[in-house]
Design a protein around this motif. Structure first.
Motif, PDB file in Angstrom:
ATOM      1  N   UNK A 288       9.506   0.799   3.914  1.00 49.94           N
ATOM      2  CA  UNK A 288       8.761   2.018   3.611  1.00 49.94           C
ATOM      3  C   UNK A 288       9.587   3.233   4.038  1.00 49.94           C
ATOM      4  N   UNK A 289       9.726   4.185   3.165  1.00 53.06           N
ATOM      5  CA  UNK A 289      10.462   5.398   3.492  1.00 53.06           C
ATOM      6  C   UNK A 289       9.958   6.539   2.623  1.00 53.06           C
TER       7      UNK A 289
ATOM      8  N   UNK B 297      17.309  15.525   1.184  1.00 54.32           N
ATOM      9  CA  UNK B 297      17.644  14.696   2.343  1.00 54.32           C
ATOM     10  C   UNK B 297      16.888  13.367   2.311  1.00 54.32           C
ATOM     11  N   UNK B 298      16.166  13.117   1.215  1.00 51.81           N
ATOM     12  CA  UNK B 298      15.467  11.855   0.981  1.00 51.81           C
ATOM     13  C   UNK B 298      15.865  11.335  -0.392  1.00 51.81           C
TER      14      UNK B 298
ATOM     15  N   UNK C  89       5.825   8.876  -0.307  1.00 54.51           N
ATOM     16  CA  UNK C  89       6.175   7.625   0.352  1.00 54.51           C
ATOM     17  C   UNK C  89       6.523   6.574  -0.691  1.00 54.51           C
ATOM     18  N   UNK C  90       7.549   5.792  -0.410  1.00 51.69           N
ATOM     19  CA  UNK C  90       8.000   4.758  -1.338  1.00 51.69           C
ATOM     20  C   UNK C  90       8.189   3.436  -0.603  1.00 51.69           C
TER      21      UNK C  90
ATOM     22  N   UNK D 153      18.352   4.486   5.070  1.00 52.55           N
ATOM     23  CA  UNK D 153      17.141   4.462   5.886  1.00 52.55           C
ATOM     24  C   UNK D 153      16.810   5.872   6.346  1.00 52.55           C
ATOM     25  N   UNK D 154      15.600   6.045   6.830  1.00 51.49           N
ATOM     26  CA  UNK D 154      15.200   7.355   7.359  1.00 51.49           C
ATOM     27  C   UNK D 154      15.941   7.685   8.646  1.00 51.49           C
TER      28      UNK D 154
END
Length: 242
Positions: A45-46, A102-103, A57-58, A77-78
């Motif tokens: 989940x990130x 940034x995501x 959220x994905x 990853x986060x």
């Protein structure tokens, strides 16, 4: 008991196609046809950049996402921080746009465009080619190795033009972002920007390079921190903005 379901038709008859529960892709149907079991893992989940200035959220996993492309190398990853400049897709039929994130961006974040990151993360583990490799590891994990996305040759190309100043790869990254937001650059290259990826020229002087790099760095901070920056003071009435 057979290790395979009879056919694609039998799979379609068997599954629940309610899209609010799961989206059945071709690859996921193959996994079911081979009677493979997969369990939910919260490590996948990130947050992702679904649309400009809109995060979502994905669940990012090679089994449940049909095409992951090179995203695990850019946003593994986060915990592993990175930024990337997204640009409008070639032949999108809309005005050229560039926006830093940034995501991990959705494929349709900017009309199926491409992303150019500051860093690239390589998975050094021996099982990195496995379909179920978990790219979501801790910062101190020896499996992930970070390297610069901008090459030494690319940096040298600009350093040799501005020998009177010190230029880092981060400076160059923000120079690109600043330049892509220049109205003069967009007007001069309007035709090419709709047909191909942006070409980044060297400006005439070190002073100009610094100005574009500083502008790009400031723009990136505003665009990344849009949820926390001080809003621009506006008064809006029924007729519009005052």
């Amino acid at each position: 008991q057979s290790n395979y379901l009879a056919s694609d038709e039998s799979i379609d008859d068997f599954i629940d196609t309610d899209s609010s529960k799961i989206s059945w892709t071709r690859g996921l149907k193959k996994e079911l046809g081979k009677i493979r079991h997969h369990s939910f893992d919260e490590n996948f989940i990130s947050q992702g950049s679904y649309r400009p200035f809109f995060k979502q959220w994905t669940y990012f996993n090679r089994t449940f996402n049909e095409y992951v492309f090179q995203v695990p190398k850019i946003f593994p990853s986060d915990d592993l921080k990175n930024i990337a400049i997204c640009v409008t897709g070639i032949g999108a039929g809309c005005e050229f746009t560039a926006l830093v994130v940034e995501k991990s961006p959705c494929q349709d974040f900017l009309s199926k465009g491409q992303s150019f990151s500051l860093y690239i993360f390589d998975d050094m583990s021996t099982d990195s080619q496995s379909e179920n490799t978990n790219f979501f590891t801790e910062d101190d994990s020896p499996r992930i190795q970070r390297r610069d996305a901008i090459t030494d040759a690319g940096l040298a190309h600009f350093q040799e033009a501005y020998i009177e100043i010190t230029i880092t790869k981060e400076d160059l990254f923000y120079y690109v972002y600043g330049l892509l937001h220049s109205s003069d650059y967009r007007e001069r290259n309007a035709d090419n920007l709709g047909k191909e990826l942006p070409r980044i020229p060297r400006v005439k002087s070190a002073v100009e390079f610094r100005a574009f790099s500083k502008a790009g760095r400031n723009l990136a901070q505003w665009h990344l921190n849009y949820e926390t920056v001080q809003p621009y003071p506006l008064t809006i009435d029924a007729k519009g903005v005052l």
